[in-house]
Design an enzyme around this catalytic site. Structure first.
Site, mmCIF file in Angstrom:
data_model
loop_
_atom_site.group_PDB
_atom_site.id
_atom_site.type_symbol
_atom_site.label_atom_id
_atom_site.label_comp_id
_atom_site.label_asym_id
_atom_site.label_seq_id
_atom_site.Cartn_x
_atom_site.Cartn_y
_atom_site.Cartn_z
ATOM 1 N N HIS A 20 18.940 -0.303 3.563
ATOM 2 C CA HIS A 20 17.549 0.102 3.348
ATOM 3 C C HIS A 20 16.612 -1.103 3.450
ATOM 4 C CE1 HIS A 20 14.113 2.334 1.885
ATOM 5 N NE2 HIS A 20 13.922 1.405 0.963
ATOM 6 N N GLN A 65 3.530 -6.245 9.589
ATOM 7 C CA GLN A 65 3.036 -6.776 8.313
ATOM 8 C C GLN A 65 4.100 -6.750 7.219
ATOM 9 O OE1 GLN A 65 -0.296 -4.638 6.673
ATOM 10 N NE2 GLN A 65 -0.913 -6.334 5.359
ATOM 11 N N GLU A 119 5.931 -1.761 12.653
ATOM 12 C CA GLU A 119 4.786 -2.601 12.279
ATOM 13 C C GLU A 119 5.287 -3.939 11.733
ATOM 14 O OE1 GLU A 119 3.450 -3.483 9.161
ATOM 15 O OE2 GLU A 119 4.571 -2.297 7.716
ATOM 16 N N CYS A 156 0.824 -1.219 0.000
ATOM 17 C CA CYS A 156 0.000 0.000 0.000
ATOM 18 C C CYS A 156 0.854 1.263 0.000
ATOM 19 C CB CYS A 156 -0.914 0.016 1.224
ATOM 20 S SG CYS A 156 -2.097 -1.328 1.262
#
Length: 456
Positions: free
Chosen positions: A99, A116, A114, A50
């Site tokens: 990164h 996910q 997070e 997303c």
């Protein structure tokens, strides 16, 4: 040769650019094939979620690799080249590894820490593997990223502190009830915040859900999501008796739960422990309710304090995670540097061995009959001379491979020690020292009729 990463995320590009650069699940297979059709790209993985689209690739040249991938994104999206360059970021070598490791650890996410994203990194890598899009370098990079992502969470607990209002309510409920299994919740209001909080509570063991709203139809819709019960708004206090946890978030301009009525409800349930969470502004629950026996009342400011404190904990954990990542970056860079000079070292040793064998044959033919003892001494001397001559350049080359000047030293060793005539080397050695590695053989894979659901 190098690993590079080109991408956009929530920090570098607006949503209208991100959505044009994103890949649907069904388009990823074709995108991987098209990237690998480019001679400069030896292996690649596409992460598309997303909030980010990133292409990681092992390339024969950094500048042309980055330009090729940006051009690919431009043709795929229709976004002008100048805008592609403006909104995308590019990393090479150890910066690419750093990164990716930060992404996998949740340090580059909109919500710090997070969880996910780690699964999304794993899914992207597995899909690239399935389509034979990875090579040794890309596979090593992603396997290490997944390991680092797990290690960062396990050793720092960065994902253990709630940083959303709705989940902070769950954390407070656990402090009061320890175990939420079998508890019941009364949701007053059917808005998004009430829904999210109820969803988190149910995910943590709450089994009974009662929803009350001025619009009874909306109460029915929300209750249906949780297999719960909708009740009329004027029956609210009757159902307060059955609730362990109350979430209130309405648009009312006055108190929905008042102290006198609540006191009467509790009087009929002596010893009852109840938690009330008032997320509304203006407040839904009379603050005086909080002073009643057995009642724990939290408003939006209390929840925000929990979120702020937990965010500070996550930031402290992120510092620890960064230390883990730096160690991993150094380890990958060391491995990668050695891999890049292995062909040169191999060619150097083969060349030394060919000289040894040629000169040994010539010398032995001139010396005539020799005893086995004398022959062994000569062979041992020849081996020792070659090994000692090659020891210093090979050792130094491996050391310098770990620095930014590694390619310069690699080229110098090749020019100083390897023959100018390429016919003196076999095909694999000629390609190796010319910086022209061959891609792993890739058969065109039949596309599955249907795919399982993947990244979001």
């Amino acid at each position: 040769m190098s690993v590079v990463s080109i991408g956009v995320n929530h920090k570098t590009a607006p949503v209208e650019i991100r959505e044009k650069l994103s890949f649907s699940e069904n388009s990823l297979s074709d995108a991987l094939d098209r990237l690998l059709d480019q001679p400069v790209i030896l292996g690649c993985v596409i992460i598309s979620t997303c909030n980010r689209t990133e292409i990681y690739a092992h390339v024969t040249d950094v500048e042309s690799g980055i330009e090729t991938i940006r051009s690919f994104l431009q043709h795929k999206s229709g976004v002008e080249p100048v805008m592609i360059k403006k909104y995308t970021y590019a990393f090479a070598q150890h910066k690419t590894a750093r990164h990716l490791f930060r992404v996998a650890a949740g340090l580059d996410s909109m919500l710090l820490g997070e969880t996910q994203i780690l699964g999304q990194v794993r899914t992207a890598y597995q899909l690239a593997q399935k389509h034979n899009a990875t090579d040794k370098v890309i596979s090593t990079l992603f396997r290490q990223a997944i390991t680092v992502g797990k290690q960062a969470r396990t050793e720092t607990g960065i994902d253990q502190h709630a940083v959303s209002i709705s989940y902070a309510a769950v954390e407070l409920a656990k402090q009061i009830f320890q175990d939420l299994t079998g508890r019941s919740v009364l949701v007053i209001g059917a808005g998004k915040m009430s829904e999210l909080t109820a969803k988190h509570l149910v995910a943590n063991g709450v089994s009974g859900v009662i929803v009350s709203n001025r619009s009874y139809d909306r109460a029915v819709c929300l209750a249906r999501q949780f297999g719960g019960q909708a009740v009329k708004f004027n029956q609210l206090y009757r159902y307060l008796e059955a609730a362990d946890i109350v979430i209130s978030c309405t648009a009312a301009t006055h108190y929905v739960v008042r102290a006198p009525e609540m006191q009467r409800t509790l009087a009929e349930n002596t010893g009852k422990k109840i938690m009330l969470i008032d997320i509304a502004v203006p407040r839904d629950i009379d603050p005086a309710v909080g002073s009643l026996p057995g009642v724990k009342l939290y408003d939006i400011d209390d929840l925000q304090n929990v979120v702020d404190n937990n965010l500070m904990e996550r930031k402290r954990a992120a510092i620890m995670a960064d230390a883990i990542i730096e160690e991993a970056v150094e380890e990958f860079s060391r491995w990668q540097g050695i891999q890049y000079v292995v062909p040169t070292v191999t060619a150097l040793k083969k060349h030394g061995e060919s000289i040894r064998q040629r000169e040994m044959t010539r010398a032995l033919s001139k010396l005539g009959d020799l005893s086995a003892h004398d022959r062994k001494i000569i062979e041992s001397m020849a081996n020792t001379i070659v090994n000692q001559l090659l020891h210093t350049p090979v050792t130094r080359l491996k050391e310098y491979a770990l620095t930014e000047h590694g390619p310069v030293y690699q080229e110098a060793v090749e020019k100083l020690f390897l023959p100018d005539n390429p016919d003196d080397l076999d095909e694999s050695d000629r390609r190796a020292v010319a910086g022209q590695p061959t891609k792993e053989k890739r058969g065109k894979q039949p596309k599955p009729a249907a795919r399982a659901s993947g990244q979001h």
